[in-house]
Design an enzyme around this catalytic site. Structure first.
Site, short mmCIF file in Angstrom:
data_model
loop_
_atom_site.label_atom_id
_atom_site.label_comp_id
_atom_site.label_asym_id
_atom_site.label_seq_id
_atom_site.Cartn_x
_atom_site.Cartn_y
_atom_site.Cartn_z
N GLU A 178 0.82 -1.20 0.00
CA GLU A 178 0.00 0.00 0.00
C GLU A 178 0.86 1.27 0.00
O GLU A 178 0.55 2.23 -0.69
CB GLU A 178 -0.91 0.00 1.22
CG GLU A 178 -1.96 1.08 1.15
CD GLU A 178 -2.93 0.97 2.31
OE1 GLU A 178 -3.12 -0.14 2.83
OE2 GLU A 178 -3.46 2.01 2.70
N ASP A 179 1.92 1.27 0.78
CA ASP A 179 2.65 2.52 1.01
C ASP A 179 4.02 2.64 0.35
O ASP A 179 4.67 3.66 0.47
CB ASP A 179 2.83 2.74 2.52
CG ASP A 179 1.51 2.94 3.22
OD1 ASP A 179 0.54 3.31 2.54
OD2 ASP A 179 1.43 2.72 4.44
#
Ligand code: MN
Length: 712
Positions: free
Chosen positions: A76-77
């Site tokens: 996600e990051d």
């Protein structure tokens, strides 16, 4: 922050066969990938996945889960892809990480839509592998522990979501410790004043009674030993959040909640549990209705224990839980207790039926807000236990009714239920079920879910099914209505009406099919006029503006909302929803017209109602309708505007006139008053316009009345 070798040692302490090399690689991978990213606290970002992995070792989760915990935010990051995770750490870890990766957010969507879509993804992943939820809970727990670094509005949203979704999920899988900690942290954030005052009060009581908890523990221990029962006794205060909830549920003040201390007696086996219970009950007064046997009837999340409330040692009201050591382990750790170094398990069997039920609700909900509301209801712990005639146990939320019961057994039984026998006697569907009731649902193929049910059902499953049915049913009505409107409009203009023509213009109205277009016209989302213009772009607009001629359709009987009798209006399509407009209060005898509204079926207005001006440019919305055969017993609301002199007895005179005309005043409203007169609005129950005109005539002849007219 947990160091690399410490984490490996922790995992190896309960799983000697753990893949040490993979753990080390995952630790370094997460650290590198998150690189210089920082958390709101100023700590390096990678401290978060490391702490999450640490929490997972407390749950004693298997090596792959701990690795997934380390990697849970990388996709996600950071620039990491799922394929990368898969090639480095294998399928299982990749599937877990994917389940934890939130969906890419689409900008225009509301916060609820995002929340619901991500929750949906989490549920799907959970149903494949319940470990996804355990890792998610560890993630949420660490975020909640470090919440104070965030901005206030973000804190509130996260705390709310924790209380509404994650704490109930933790409870649902029996993770009592995690649930309590999440609740306490969210409570402190959302209701700081309440939290602080409860803590202050607890501190005060503790100082006042200084060491009452150890004293009671000692006494209970001695009671057990004297009777030859070997046990471990512990005691604690209840958490501020559980005290607060109790205060709300019972609407009680803190002082009235005397049992803020809970004690636990753990013994070797089940027989000893009941022996210990006997000792407690023979020595201390039992508080009525506080005894619960979750050993013979476990909670749906697997929780087992005996609960009782007594006036215990030191003359203090206390709660005592009695259970075996094994039950205690499961009570605190839930599914994780069975989990120690076990590989992934699909959410199968009756213990995970609830996940599939949440997914079912999700498929039936029409919008994310409805979905979240229904699932929240569903997750709260079951509190009433009822039996089917065959003796199967059905757990339901408190205040559940036979309709909830029916839907819990099977959707098709819920959809067709007409009544219920509770403990052998016929009872209304809205009856609130009690613990231990035996419920037999009576069904009929002719029955359909009713909107009335929605008022008393409490389970998300029942609510979702009822709404879904009502929605589908309304759509059918709108399709019929839309088709009639279009046919009437085209024929009135001597234009050919064919479905072939309509197919060509479907994309103009974002309609997927002909019925979809009819439904849109029927609901008023698209006007018939626009459809005609799309089909015949060359047709002259001016010709469209003349009012369309009446169509002949069969008389139609419509049941009005509760407490009202059926009435007949001619010119409506069978099954079409209608209501009387609140602006003009049409009465039988009035000339009336129907207006197709947006989403609410047909509104009936008097022909001289001012509101109709609004629709003068939309002739296709107008329906030519008239009164059918009227039931003599039926009454309608007639509204009068009356100017009355302000003197003693003038209102009395008015009510005498109403009594003489055998009519009832259903509402009276003083619009304004001066020293010499006041103006009132009067709602009367009348049969038809003639009766109202007679009443107006009588009023005009009354000395106190200076002006009277129908309000319009
Ligand atoms: Mn995270």
């Amino acid at each position: 922050m947990l160091r690399q070798y410490e984490l490996v040692d922790l995992v190896k302490s309960y799983d000697p066969d753990a893949d040490e090399e993979a753990l080390n690689r995952a630790y370094v991978f997460a650290m590198k990938k998150h690189g210089a990213q920082l958390r709101a606290s100023g700590d390096p970002y990678y401290s978060h996945p490391v702490e999450v992995a640490g929490i997972l070792t407390k749950f004693k989760l298997d090596c792959n889960s701990v690795i997934a915990g380390l990697l849970h935010d990388t996709v996600e990051d950071t620039d990491t892809t799922i394929e990368e995770v898969r090639s480095l750490f294998g399928d299982q870890v990749a599937t877990l990480v994917d389940g934890l990766t939130k969906l890419a957010m689409i900008e225009q969507k509301s916060i609820y839509t995002k929340q619901a879509e991500n929750f949906r993804k989490l549920l799907l992943a959970m149903s494949e592998d319940i470990r996804v939820l355990l890792i998610k809970l560890a993630d949420r727990l660490h975020n909640m522990r470090t919440l104070h670094f965030l901005k206030p509005e973000k804190r509130t949203r996260i705390a709310r979501e924790t209380l509404d979704i994650y704490a109930p999920l933790a409870e649902r899988i029996g993770m009592q410790e995690v649930k309590s900690e999440l609740e306490e942290l969210a409570f402190k954030e959302l209701y700081k004043d309440a939290h602080d005052s409860i803590v202050a009060r607890l501190n005060f009581l503790r100082e006042k009674g200084s060491d009452i908890v150890p004293k009671i523990i000692e006494t209970l221990k001695k009671d057990m030993e004297e009777n030859g029962v070997k046990c471990v006794v512990t005691g604690r205060e209840k958490t501020p959040y559980s005290i607060w909830r109790k205060m709300q549920q019972k609407n009680a003040s803190f002082e009235q909640l005397s049992d803020i201390m809970a004690f636990r007696i753990c013994v070797e086996d089940i027989a000893t549990c009941y022996q210990a219970l006997g000792i407690v009950h023979s020595k201390y007064h039992m508080v009525p209705r506080r005894f619960k046997d979750y050993i013979s009837t476990p909670k749906p999340n697997g929780y087992r224990s005996l609960h009782t409330g007594v006036i215990g040692p030191e003359n203090t009201r206390i709660e005592i839980q009695i259970r075996t050591y094994e039950m205690h382990e499961i009570a605190e750790k839930g599914v994780a207790a069975h989990w120690a170094y076990k590989q992934g398990q699909k959410a199968e069997g009756k213990n995970f039926r609830w996940i599939r039920e949440l997914l079912e609700i999700l498929d039936q909900a029409s919008n994310p807000e409805e979905f979240l509301e229904n699932t929240k209801l569903e997750m709260y712990n079951d509190q009433v236990f009822c039996f089917t005639p065959k003796g199967d146990l059905i757990g339901l939320p408190i205040n559940s009714t036979p309709v909830d019961f029916a839907y819990a057994v099977h959707s098709s039984i819920g959809d067709t239920c007409v009544g219920a026998k509770i403990n052998g006697e016929i009872r209304p569907l809205r009856t609130v079920l009690q613990n231990g009731d035996q419920v037999e649902v009576l069904t009929s193929k002719a029955q359909h879910p009713s909107t009335e049910w929605e008022r008393f059902v409490v389970t998300g499953k029942a609510k979702a099914a009822i709404r879904r049915y009502v929605r589908a049913n309304k759509r059918d009505q709108f399709i019929v209505l839309g088709q009639e409107i279009l046919e009437k409009l085209f024929k009135g203009e001597n234009l050919e009406f064919s479905e072939k023509n309509l197919v060509n213009v479907l994309p103009n109205f974002e309609a997927e099919s002909i019925s979809d277009l009819y439904a849109k016209v029927g609901e008023g989302l698209v006007t018939g006029w626009d459809v005609m213009k799309a089909v015949y772009p060359a047709y002259k607009q001016s010709k469209l503006e003349k009012v369309v001629k009446a169509i002949k359709v069969p008389a139609f009987k419509k049941t009005k909302k509760k407490d009202e009798n059926p009435l007949q209006i001619e010119g409506l399509i069978p099954g079409m929803a209608m209501h009387f407009a609140g602006c003009c209060h049409p009465l039988p005898g009035d000339r009336i017209v129907g207006i197709v509204t947006t989403g609410k079926g047909v509104a009936v207005h008097t022909i001289d109602c001012k509101v109709l001006e609004k629709y003068s440019n939309e002739p296709e919305r107008w329906l030519d309708i008239s009164w059918g055969k009227i039931d003599e017993a039926e009454t309608y609301t007639g509204r009068l505007k009356i100017m009355l002199s302000n003197e003693p007895g003038s209102l009395g005179e008015i009510s005498n006139i109403m009594a003489r005309h055998n009519t009832n005043i259903s509402n009276l409203n003083i619009v304004y008053r001066t020293v010499s007169y006041f103006e009132i609005m009067l709602d009367l129950d009348v049969k038809n316009v003639q009766q109202l005109e007679e009443i107006i005539a009588s009023l005009k002849s009354c000395k106190a009345v200076s002006y009277v007219a129908r309000a319009n």
